[in-house]
Enzyme design. Structure first.
Site, mmCIF file in Angstrom:
data_model
loop_
_atom_site.group_PDB
_atom_site.id
_atom_site.type_symbol
_atom_site.label_atom_id
_atom_site.label_comp_id
_atom_site.label_asym_id
_atom_site.label_seq_id
_atom_site.Cartn_x
_atom_site.Cartn_y
_atom_site.Cartn_z
ATOM 1 N N PRO A 41 -1.705 -8.436 0.168
ATOM 2 C CA PRO A 41 -0.287 -8.598 -0.141
ATOM 3 C C PRO A 41 0.474 -7.299 -0.391
ATOM 4 O O PRO A 41 -0.046 -6.370 -1.009
ATOM 5 C CB PRO A 41 -0.290 -9.465 -1.422
ATOM 6 C CG PRO A 41 -1.666 -9.355 -1.965
ATOM 7 C CD PRO A 41 -2.569 -9.133 -0.784
ATOM 8 N N ASN A 42 1.697 -7.300 0.131
ATOM 9 C CA ASN A 42 2.666 -6.213 -0.035
ATOM 10 C C ASN A 42 2.357 -4.965 0.791
ATOM 11 O O ASN A 42 3.160 -4.033 0.823
ATOM 12 C CB ASN A 42 2.847 -5.839 -1.523
ATOM 13 C CG ASN A 42 3.289 -7.029 -2.344
ATOM 14 O OD1 ASN A 42 4.287 -7.660 -2.001
ATOM 15 N ND2 ASN A 42 2.554 -7.395 -3.376
ATOM 16 N N ALA A 66 -3.475 -6.406 -4.464
ATOM 17 C CA ALA A 66 -3.530 -7.006 -5.803
ATOM 18 C C ALA A 66 -4.656 -8.044 -5.932
ATOM 19 O O ALA A 66 -5.194 -8.248 -7.030
ATOM 20 C CB ALA A 66 -2.191 -7.642 -6.148
ATOM 21 N N ARG A 108 -4.740 4.606 -12.624
ATOM 22 C CA ARG A 108 -3.533 3.805 -12.838
ATOM 23 C C ARG A 108 -3.765 2.805 -13.993
ATOM 24 O O ARG A 108 -4.658 2.995 -14.801
ATOM 25 C CB ARG A 108 -3.162 3.124 -11.523
ATOM 26 C CG ARG A 108 -2.913 4.149 -10.399
ATOM 27 C CD ARG A 108 -2.535 3.494 -9.097
ATOM 28 N NE ARG A 108 -1.270 2.786 -9.217
ATOM 29 C CZ ARG A 108 -0.832 1.907 -8.306
ATOM 30 N NH1 ARG A 108 -1.547 1.664 -7.213
ATOM 31 N NH2 ARG A 108 0.321 1.286 -8.474
ATOM 32 N N ASN A 157 -8.443 -3.783 2.404
ATOM 33 C CA ASN A 157 -7.653 -3.410 1.234
ATOM 34 C C ASN A 157 -7.028 -4.717 0.757
ATOM 35 O O ASN A 157 -6.016 -5.162 1.308
ATOM 36 C CB ASN A 157 -6.574 -2.380 1.584
ATOM 37 C CG ASN A 157 -5.824 -1.914 0.347
ATOM 38 O OD1 ASN A 157 -5.936 -2.515 -0.720
ATOM 39 N ND2 ASN A 157 -5.045 -0.849 0.485
ATOM 40 N N GLU A 213 -14.563 -1.534 1.116
ATOM 41 C CA GLU A 213 -13.321 -1.700 0.349
ATOM 42 C C GLU A 213 -12.559 -0.375 0.327
ATOM 43 O O GLU A 213 -13.161 0.672 0.073
ATOM 44 C CB GLU A 213 -13.683 -2.111 -1.086
ATOM 45 C CG GLU A 213 -12.492 -2.182 -2.029
ATOM 46 C CD GLU A 213 -12.903 -2.470 -3.479
ATOM 47 O OE1 GLU A 213 -14.124 -2.591 -3.760
ATOM 48 O OE2 GLU A 213 -12.011 -2.562 -4.329
ATOM 49 N N ARG A 230 7.613 0.828 0.269
ATOM 50 C CA ARG A 230 7.180 0.347 -1.041
ATOM 51 C C ARG A 230 6.681 1.528 -1.895
ATOM 52 O O ARG A 230 5.727 2.215 -1.497
ATOM 53 C CB ARG A 230 6.026 -0.643 -0.817
ATOM 54 C CG ARG A 230 5.304 -1.033 -2.065
ATOM 55 C CD ARG A 230 3.975 -1.709 -1.755
ATOM 56 N NE ARG A 230 3.369 -2.162 -2.983
ATOM 57 C CZ ARG A 230 2.101 -2.498 -3.107
ATOM 58 N NH1 ARG A 230 1.282 -2.448 -2.063
ATOM 59 N NH2 ARG A 230 1.632 -2.896 -4.264
#
Ligand code: DQA
Length: 142
Positions: A9-10, A74, A104, A71, A95, A17
């Site tokens: 997602p995203n 989230a 982060r 990837n 991964e 982004r």
């Protein structure tokens, strides 16, 4: 050799982004570069914002492809379903993450994918994908 890049997602918004974290290149542009660089391999690309579609794709290619670079974005931090699908298939999965998730927020430190992945590459920007593909191509040769 046949390799699938699977983005969660995203990641369809790469380029616009949070450019300070993810850069300004779209994945489509980067994917063309990868196809040029790994001319001797068949590289396929699939992106979805929907968990079930990612699981469906893993099941679809996971018994015939030589490698999958995932990837899960989230879903990395939440999805037992994707982890179970990776466990269920025979194709090895590497991964990747664009950012160094360990530098982060704490919720990004947990990955459900890492324990079932062949290996993990993170923090090298889009180059993380290149390194993951290299790992498959090199192990195929030897
Ligand atoms: C990401 C890191 C994840 O924590 C985040 O949710 C993403 C992208 C990365 O590539 O750095 O969407 O997987």
């Amino acid at each position: 050799m046949k390799i699938l890049i699977l983005n969660g997602p995203n990641l369809n918004l790469l380029g616009k982004r949070e450019p300070e974290v993810y850069g300004t290149t779209t994945f489509e542009d980067y994917f063309s570069e990868l196809q040029f660089r790994f001319k001797n391999s068949q590289l396929d690309y699939f992106q979805s914002n929907i968990e079930g579609e990612l699981i469906g794709k893993l099941q679809e290619v996971g018994f015939s492809y030589d490698g999958i670079v995932i990837n899960a974005a989230a879903y990395t931090h939440t999805s037992i379903g994707i982890a179970d699908a990776i466990k269920a298939i025979s194709t090895p999965v590497v991964e990747v993450h664009i950012s160094n998730t360990y530098s982060r927020e704490e919720f990004r430190h947990r990955s459900y994918i890492s324990p079932v992945a062949k290996g993990v590459i993170l923090g090298f920007g889009l180059q993380s994908y290149d390194l993951a593909i290299q790992s498959f191509v090199n192990s195929y040769k030897s």
